[in-house]
Write a protein that holds these residues in place. Structure first.
Motif, PDB file in Angstrom:
ATOM      1  N   ARG A 184       0.838  -1.388   0.077  1.00 43.07           N
ATOM      2  CA  ARG A 184      -0.247  -0.028   0.051  1.00 43.07           C
ATOM      3  C   ARG A 184       0.778   1.297  -0.021  1.00 43.07           C
ATOM      4  NH1 ARG A 184      -4.951   1.895   1.024  1.00 43.07           N
ATOM      5  NH2 ARG A 184      -5.700  -0.301   1.201  1.00 43.07           N
ATOM      6  N   GLU A 214      -8.895  -4.310  -5.035  1.00 42.13           N
ATOM      7  CA  GLU A 214     -10.401  -4.328  -4.481  1.00 42.13           C
ATOM      8  C   GLU A 214     -10.686  -2.664  -4.447  1.00 42.13           C
ATOM      9  OE1 GLU A 214      -9.854  -6.842  -1.034  1.00 42.13           O
ATOM     10  OE2 GLU A 214     -10.284  -8.574  -2.282  1.00 42.13           O
ATOM     11  N   GLU A 215      -9.818  -1.863  -3.809  1.00 38.16           N
ATOM     12  CA  GLU A 215     -10.156  -0.478  -3.416  1.00 38.16           C
ATOM     13  C   GLU A 215      -9.713   0.430  -4.904  1.00 38.16           C
ATOM     14  OE1 GLU A 215      -7.868   0.551  -0.050  1.00 38.16           O
ATOM     15  OE2 GLU A 215      -8.063  -1.471   0.777  1.00 38.16           O
ATOM     16  N   ARG A 222      -5.697  -6.440  -2.039  1.00 38.83           N
ATOM     17  CA  ARG A 222      -6.513  -5.471  -1.493  1.00 38.83           C
ATOM     18  C   ARG A 222      -6.627  -4.153  -2.425  1.00 38.83           C
ATOM     19  NH1 ARG A 222      -4.779  -5.960   4.796  1.00 38.83           N
ATOM     20  NH2 ARG A 222      -5.146  -8.442   4.785  1.00 38.83           N
TER      21      ARG A 222
END
Length: 276
Positions: free
Chosen positions: A89, A131-132, A128
């Motif tokens: 991230r 997905e975001e 993730r």
């Protein structure tokens, strides 16, 4: 007349141009100029990486070209220091800040770095991010089939792209076959290296008969088979010629003859020594 490359559909549904601009080796100023002019000439895929040190320049070139963001496909990659869920991230957010973008179209783990043995954690973080919506598609670079197997076994999620060293002297046939069987798009880096390859009699004969340059014949050998590639050139004329290769049509015999040039010259190893 502006030529744009056709696209391939990635497994998660994103459309990716089969030919784009590589930017390795450009500094920010060079990247800004080359990206701007390439987009103006019809390029829609731009490939950069944290390790290239030119994401700010690439972002500037994108803004200067004034083409709607949704028409572009921007790829970047992150280094081994970010191989964790939270690290992926942070790497993505750092790249977005440098690029000046709200999302990237494709985010790649630049190298598996098996000695560090944390690429599965990085992959979990990337899932993730997709997905975001911070990354529309996710994949890897320089992974071997056994690395890919680990990702799938651990997460159930298969990379959409694997960017590898691939050219007529290093066709990576078994790896490409693995990708095809698992729904992974193969992307070739440094497709025109070594430069002496472009003087190979097989390639020059096909190019002469087809009415294209040896470089265009090699690039079309890739893209006509659905392999994405991102040749790098500091020459605007060469970049235009590279993009025009998508209009070349090779016969199946041409493709087979170029593939037969394979020397097994895969220079990528499992060693962290070569990793980023």
């Amino acid at each position: 007349m502006t030529t744009t490359a056709p696209t391939v559909t990635l497994s998660h549904g994103t459309e990716m141009p089969v030919l784009g601009l590589g930017t390795a080796g450009f500094d920010d100023a060079e990247a800004a100029e080359c990206v701007r002019t390439a987009i103006e000439d019809g390029y829609r895929l731009v490939d950069t990486a944290e390790n290239y040190g030119n994401e700010r320049g690439v972002g500037q070139g994108i803004r200067d070209a004034a083409v709607p963001r949704e028409e572009l496909f921007v790829t970047t990659k992150f280094n081994k220091r970010w191989h964790s869920v939270d690290g992926a991230r942070q790497a993505c957010e750092n790249s977005l800040e440098r690029l000046g973008l709200e999302y990237v179209d494709l985010l790649l783990i630049h190298w598996p770095n098996p000695g560090q043995n944390r690429y599965v954690e990085a992959w979990e973080g990337m899932i993730r991010l997709r997905e975001e919506g911070l990354a529309r598609a996710i994949g890897v670079s320089n992974f071997k089939p056994h690395h890919l197997d680990r990702l799938v076994e651990a997460t159930g999620v298969t990379p959409e792209v694997n960017q590898i060293n691939l050219n007529p002297y290093a066709t990576r046939a078994s790896t490409h076959a693995y990708h095809v069987s698992h729904g992974i798009v193969t992307e070739a880096w440094s497709p025109l290296q070594p430069a002496t390859m472009l003087q190979d009699p097989v390639i020059t004969e096909i190019a002469a008969r087809t009415g294209c340059s040896p470089a265009q014949a090699v690039l079309r050998w890739l893209t006509q088979r659905g392999i994405v590639t991102v040749p790098r050139s500091g020459s605007r004329e060469h970049r235009r010629q590279n993009l025009a290769s998508v209009d070349v049509q090779l016969t199946q015999k041409d493709i087979d003859d170029i593939s037969a040039l394979d020397r097994g010259e895969d220079h990528v190893t499992d060693s962290d020594e070569f990793g980023h």
